[in-house]
Design a protein around this motif. Structure first.
Motif, mmCIF file in Angstrom:
data_model
loop_
_atom_site.group_PDB
_atom_site.id
_atom_site.type_symbol
_atom_site.label_atom_id
_atom_site.label_comp_id
_atom_site.label_asym_id
_atom_site.label_seq_id
_atom_site.Cartn_x
_atom_site.Cartn_y
_atom_site.Cartn_z
ATOM 1 N N LEU A 187 -6.781 -3.726 -2.189
ATOM 2 C CA LEU A 187 -6.069 -4.177 -3.387
ATOM 3 C C LEU A 187 -6.161 -5.691 -3.496
ATOM 4 C CD1 LEU A 187 -2.912 -1.884 -3.305
ATOM 5 C CD2 LEU A 187 -4.839 -1.763 -4.877
ATOM 6 N N ASN A 192 0.814 -1.206 0.000
ATOM 7 C CA ASN A 192 0.000 0.000 0.000
ATOM 8 C C ASN A 192 0.851 1.261 0.000
ATOM 9 O OD1 ASN A 192 -3.091 -0.095 0.225
ATOM 10 N ND2 ASN A 192 -2.467 -1.823 1.479
ATOM 11 N N THR A 223 -11.191 -1.070 -6.793
ATOM 12 C CA THR A 223 -11.272 -0.233 -5.602
ATOM 13 C C THR A 223 -12.204 0.948 -5.874
ATOM 14 O OG1 THR A 223 -9.426 1.191 -6.253
ATOM 15 C CG2 THR A 223 -8.894 -0.853 -5.078
ATOM 16 N N THR A 283 -5.694 4.284 -2.078
ATOM 17 C CA THR A 283 -6.287 3.049 -1.567
ATOM 18 C C THR A 283 -7.197 3.308 -0.372
ATOM 19 O OG1 THR A 283 -4.337 2.665 -0.161
ATOM 20 C CG2 THR A 283 -4.352 1.623 -2.342
#
Length: 454
Positions: free
Chosen positions: A329, A220, A341, A361
């Motif tokens: 993810l 991430n 997403t 994210t």
């Protein structure tokens, strides 16, 4: 003769079992790993009477021992939460409310996503770190002592970050250590870590040094700050390396998912969290964004995702997952339909948002007031927009009020659902006669009370 091979059902129900608390760790080791005293101080300070203890699967072996120690040294009754509704990194407030808990103590790896319903205490599993070896590896990876570097970490190693920074700060004046404590004065806030940059510098002027194993947390950070150079140190193997993962290839895969979302006509919104703050707000925003793009959406709440669950809805062209950053993810290569997403769906449906090196994210950043919020484009009645699909090469038409192809797809989807033998729970208001409540059968299925014991 039958009793020689089986026990009476009533004997099984009435049998008293002496349960001995078993744990892999003695009480002194539990204190070292799970901070029992600090946890009890938190409970007693707020006078909590019911406490939910949330464990990931790998720490359940110590859960009974921890609960026993907490009950022994506090005035609260602990309840162990085992199988969580969604990811174990998220705080399961729904399960805690089922037992009437007044607070939650979350153990192990955590995504640090904010929650709002119940008071919360994190207890990170303190995994061992050779700080001297980590500092030596840092010096090998960054021979230039004037390098601008941010130290990031997996939460299980947060206890060693201050010692690591103390060893390096005298030689590296431009070193910054991130902190998981909440501080509104911090300039950069990402995934529960906060740090401030020097005046005149931006995040791309820094390199990132991550302490922890390869996994969702590191991925991430690398996706979010994909223009920064990353190095890492794995405390379990005591090795460091420069991360050579091809972020550009990963970003191109996500861009392909965005193109699939643009081609989709029917979208399934997957509720992947009930604990992360503002999850209802992003769902409503997504519904409106999808509607404005001339697409149809359905919402699904099915707990932890797997291939068979999503395979039941083949009429859905693409799914969008509402979850914490570490679970967003999702590798959807095994699924029959892609799973994207909220950022990717917004990129596909919001004409005002353009593709860049920036990647998001954390869905909370997409909401009004968030650092990555982009308002929807104004659309006039009857206005029609067209573009070409980069996957099929076909011409795509997007019109909020009039689009024959999409409307036909909607009708097909509705008829597909209507032909199913089971449509879910139906209220049928006014169709079911009202009757008085009656007492049901007692006992277990093998022998209800009115059936006797023979």
């Amino acid at each position: 003769m039958a009793d020689a091979f089986s026990s009476s059902s009533q004997m099984v129900i009435q049998r008293v079992v002496d349960v001995t608390v078993k744990t892999n760790s003695p009480p002194e080791k539990l204190e070292e790993l799970y901070h029992i005293r600090k946890t009890c101080n938190f409970i007693n300070q707020h006078n909590f009477k019911k406490v939910a203890l949330q464990f990931p699967d790998e720490l359940l072996v110590d859960s009974v021992g921890i609960a026993a120690e907490i009950e022994k040294h506090s005035n609260a009754k602990p309840f162990i939460l085992g199988d969580t509704s969604y990811g174990s990194c998220c705080v399961d407030e729904v399960a805690a409310e089922h037992v009437g808990a007044e607070c939650i103590v979350h153990y192990g790896r955590a995504c640090l996503s904010p929650s709002k319903r119940l008071p919360l205490m994190y207890v990170f599993e303190s995994r061992p770190v050779d700080v001297s070896k980590c500092a030596s590896t840092f010096r090998d990876l960054y021979p230039d002592t004037q390098s601008h570097v941010v130290i990031l970490y997996d939460v299980n190693y947060v206890h060693a970050i201050s010692d690591l920074a103390a060893l390096l700060s005298s030689d590296y004046p431009n070193l910054i250590a991130s902190d998981h404590e909440q501080d509104d004065k911090q300039i950069i806030c990402q995934f529960g870590r906060q740090f401030s940059l020097k005046n005149g510098l931006c995040i791309t002027d820094y390199s990132m040094f991550f302490v922890g194993q390869e996994g969702a947390t590191l991925r991430n950070f690398m996706m979010t700050w994909n223009r920064c150079a990353f190095c890492s140190f794995d405390p379990s193997t005591m090795t460091g390396r420069t991360e050579l993962v091809r972020i550009n290839c990963a970003l191109m895969k996500r861009y392909y998912a965005i193109e699939r979302a643009k081609d989709a006509n029917v979208v399934g919104i997957l509720v992947g969290t009930l604990g992360v703050a503002d999850y209802l707000t992003i769902i409503q925003q997504l519904k409106e964004t999808i509607r404005r793009a001339g697409k149809k959406s359905y919402m699904f709440a099915m707990g932890k995702l797997n291939v068979p669950k999503l395979a039941n809805f083949l009429e859905i062209d693409i799914f969008v997952l509402i979850a914490c950053p570490e679970n967003s993810l999702l590798d959807s290569s095994e699924f029959y339909k892609p799973v994207v997403t909220p950022f990717e769906m917004d990129m596909a449906c919001n004409n005002n948002r353009e593709w860049s090196e920036e990647y998001v994210t954390d869905f909370r950043h997409l909401l009004p007031g968030g650092q990555n919020h982009v308002p929807l484009a104004d659309q006039q009645e009857g206005e029609e927009e067209t573009d070409v699909s980069l996957i099929t090469g076909a011409l795509r038409s997007r019109n909020l009020l009039k689009c024959t192809i999409i409307c036909c797809c909607f009708l097909f989807s509705a008829s597909f659902l209507a032909e199913r033998s089971w449509h879910g729970l139906e209220q049928k208001l006014g169709e079911t006669p009202v009757v008085k409540a009656v007492e049901g059968r007692r006992g277990i299925a093998i022998a209800y009370e009115e059936e006797g014991t023979s």
